[in-house]
Design a protein around this motif. Structure first.
Motif, PDB file in Angstrom:
ATOM      1  N   LEU A 127       0.844  -1.204   0.000  1.00 25.01           N
ATOM      2  CA  LEU A 127       0.000   0.000   0.000  1.00 25.01           C
ATOM      3  C   LEU A 127       0.881   1.256   0.000  1.00 25.01           C
ATOM      4  O   LEU A 127       0.617   2.212  -0.728  1.00 25.01           O
ATOM      5  N   HIS A 128       1.972   1.205   0.803  1.00 18.22           N
ATOM      6  CA  HIS A 128       2.878   2.361   0.813  1.00 18.22           C
ATOM      7  C   HIS A 128       3.444   2.606  -0.573  1.00 18.22           C
ATOM      8  O   HIS A 128       3.490   3.736  -1.055  1.00 18.22           O
ATOM      9  N   LYS A 129       3.846   1.507  -1.229  1.00 18.26           N
ATOM     10  CA  LYS A 129       4.457   1.637  -2.553  1.00 18.26           C
ATOM     11  C   LYS A 129       3.482   2.339  -3.521  1.00 18.26           C
ATOM     12  O   LYS A 129       3.846   3.267  -4.242  1.00 18.26           O
ATOM     13  N   PHE A 352      14.844   8.248  11.442  1.00 18.84           N
ATOM     14  CA  PHE A 352      14.831   7.110  12.355  1.00 18.84           C
ATOM     15  C   PHE A 352      14.222   5.902  11.655  1.00 18.84           C
ATOM     16  O   PHE A 352      13.222   6.018  10.942  1.00 18.84           O
ATOM     17  N   ARG A 353      14.817   4.759  11.855  1.00 14.03           N
ATOM     18  CA  ARG A 353      14.255   3.507  11.382  1.00 14.03           C
ATOM     19  C   ARG A 353      14.383   2.468  12.492  1.00 14.03           C
ATOM     20  O   ARG A 353      15.124   2.666  13.441  1.00 14.03           O
ATOM     21  N   ARG A 354      13.686   1.318  12.324  1.00 15.56           N
ATOM     22  CA  ARG A 354      13.843   0.223  13.276  1.00 15.56           C
ATOM     23  C   ARG A 354      14.315  -1.012  12.515  1.00 15.56           C
ATOM     24  O   ARG A 354      13.818  -1.280  11.410  1.00 15.56           O
ATOM     25  N   LEU A 419      11.752   8.264  -0.549  1.00 19.82           N
ATOM     26  CA  LEU A 419      12.256   9.532  -1.083  1.00 19.82           C
ATOM     27  C   LEU A 419      11.145  10.579  -1.041  1.00 19.82           C
ATOM     28  O   LEU A 419      10.003  10.282  -1.415  1.00 19.82           O
ATOM     29  N   CYS A 420      11.477  11.776  -0.620  1.00 22.17           N
ATOM     30  CA  CYS A 420      10.475  12.831  -0.491  1.00 22.17           C
ATOM     31  C   CYS A 420       9.758  13.086  -1.819  1.00 22.17           C
ATOM     32  O   CYS A 420      10.390  13.465  -2.809  1.00 22.17           O
ATOM     33  N   PRO A 421       8.427  12.908  -1.857  1.00 22.08           N
ATOM     34  CA  PRO A 421       7.708  13.170  -3.117  1.00 22.08           C
ATOM     35  C   PRO A 421       7.678  14.655  -3.474  1.00 22.08           C
ATOM     36  O   PRO A 421       7.373  15.013  -4.605  1.00 22.08           O
TER      37      PRO A 421
END
Ligand code: HEM
Length: 476
Positions: A127-129, A352-354, A419-421
């Motif tokens: 969904l994010h993609k 930040f990532r996990r 990446l920032c749209p």
């Protein structure tokens, strides 16, 4: 006060969990493989040092000292969790590119609650993609050139027309970016409705840096109430537009695309999506507009060269003529200023990532579940990659990629699947703003103002300036 109390509470709540975690990794022998570093004091780790550094004009020592002692990938403990910091461009790229595979996005609870669970910033997987790509398509060069540029120029001019005397630049820039986003998302021109929505929306943003416990934080309680009001107002709008679209009136904006798509989104999903876009473009673009002006004011040679570039463009246009794409494309020095402002201001200082699994990196292992911070700021301000890295020098971008090393070390807009749209849109807004500002006004800072970097990048006094309309300013 509210913020500090919130931070301390958050630390206390999460510290117990973090300690258990560290003990577990020690027992399991993983500590030997952790990147070197220090977990600091019990419970609070090195959080207070980090906050103290980022509340000054020069936060660099926090990372510099640790890089000197431990190398560019090191372990620390901040905001209640052990965290691996990367000041290494290769590791940063690895983190960004492996989003969704080895790492996943991770925001504090306050931000995720206020954004709403269907926000693009929090979405994962397929969904994010899909939604990321839809957002990219709505911010593409073609859309900006053929549709958005006219509104950007018109709304900036409309705002600047009312500027005179003392102006708080940061506030004025925020008003512009909010109005632009409302126009882009749902074709709304500024008016009472957008202004009252903006007021509620400001309260939502204030809640981002609090502990998400209504009992303990008045700011968070206010933010939740404001979030409900924003959702109601946007929800009403979505329902109206859905009805109109079913009756055959299709608007060419982001909301129109969401309503028309095959995904059949529910109202709540669309509202969360709109809120996320308002958040993502608002603080970032308005801060970059303010800081570009601050850096230019402090670098008169650069300001003079920029003015000359824009006067040349202005000279070939009539007083009420709008900027066109060819004008935007004939601003080479402005693009150097944009690059350099993004490099030195680092509005998003990193991400930040996990870790989704144990991840081997540079001979170490990042344990599953650990937080990772890819610091863009550390790389952008590293003298190994940029000569005189801590000086504002737009000319460095004139003949090359700005850096002294090969490879992509410049990531103000992130990279990989997240990446920032808005990377092109942000640049266009800033360029048009600079054009209109320097051709209409001259200005001086109204008082001294300092840059700070916590909780977000900003100037302490919202950068007050005193404007004077140029006698030769032709545009209306
Ligand atoms: C010039 C100012 C801007 C800067 C410096 C900036 C920077 C960034 C960065 C670094 C990220 C990556 C976050 C991550 O990897 O977790 C990001 C994401 C994002 N940006 Fe921007 N941005 C700017 C302007 C904008 C604008 C104007 C928009 C409006 C369309 C926008 C929309 C977004 C969205 C929706 C995301 C989330 C993408 C995702 O998680 O899939 N940004 N931005």
């Amino acid at each position: 006060m509210d913020f500090l109390a919130s931070v301390l509470l958050s630390l206390a709540l999460s510290a117990a969990l973090a300690l258990l975690f560290v003990r577990f990794t020690r027992r399991g022998g993983l500590q030997r493989l952790l990147p070197p570093g220090s977990l600091g004091l019990p419970l609070i780790g090195e959080t207070l040092q980090l906050i103290a550094a980022y509340k000054t004009e020069n936060p660099e020592p926090f990372i510099d000292e640790r890089v000197r002692r431990h190398g560019p990938v090191f372990t620390t403990h901040v905001f209640g969790e052990p965290t691996v910091f990367s000041a290494d461009p290769e590791t940063n790229r690895f983190i960004l590119q492996n989003e969704g595979k080895l790492f996943e996005v991770s925001y504090p609870g306050s931000i995720s609650n206020l954004l709403g669970r269907h926000s693009l910033l929090l979405m994962k997987g397929g969904l994010h993609k899909r939604m990321h790509s839809l957002t990219m398509s709505f911010n593409s060069t073609t859309i900006i050139r053929d549709h958005l540029l006219v509104d950007i120029d018109r709304l900036i001019r409309l705002n600047l027309r009312s500027w005179s005397g003392r102006v708080l630049l940061m506030e004025a820039a925020k008003k512009i970016t909010f109005e632009l986003t409302m126009k882009q998302l749902m074709s709304f021109d500024p008016g009472e409705w957008t202004e009252s929505l903006r007021k509620e929306y400001l309260l939502v943003i204030e809640g981002f840096f609090t502990v998400p416990l209504p009992l303990f934080s008045a700011t968070y309680r206010r933010a939740i109430r404001a979030r409900t009001k924003v959702a109601e107002a946007l929800g009403k709008m979505v329902r109206r537009r859905r009805r109109e679209q079913e009756e055959g009136t299709v608007m060419n904006d982001m909301l129109g695309a969401l309503l028309a798509g095959d995904d059949r989104f529910m109202d709540e999903e669309i509202v969360d999506f709109l809120v996320a876009l308002l958040v993502a473009g608002y603080e970032t673009t308005s801060t970059i507009m303010t800081l570009a002006v601050k850096f230019l004011t402090e670098t008169p040679l650069a300001l003079a060269q920029l003015k000359e570039e824009h006067e040349t463009i202005g000279a070939r246009k009539g007083p009420s003529e709008g900027l066109e794409w060819t004008d935007y494309k004939s601003m080479p020095f402005t693009q150097c200023v944009v690059n350099e402002t993004l490099r030195i201001a680092n509005i998003i200082s990193g991400v930040f990532r996990r870790a989704m699994t144990d991840i081997p990196i540079k001979g170490y292992v990042i344990p599953k579940g650990w937080k990772v911070f890819a610091s863009f700021r550390a790389v952008h301000l590293d003298p190994d990659h940029f000569k005189d890295a801590r000086t504002f020098n737009p000319w460095r971008w004139q003949n090359n990629s700005g850096s002294t090393t090969s490879g992509n070390v410049y990531t103000p807009f992130g990279g990989g699947p997240r990446l920032c749209p808005g990377y092109e849109l942000g640049r266009v807004i800033l360029s048009v703003f600079l054009h209109r500002l320097v051709t209409r006004f001259s200005w001086v800072p109204a008082e001294e103002d300092k840059l700070v970097f916590f909780p977000t990048t900003r100037t302490q006094k919202r950068y007050p300036i005193i404007l004077k309309q140029r006698e030769d300013s032709a545009w209306q």
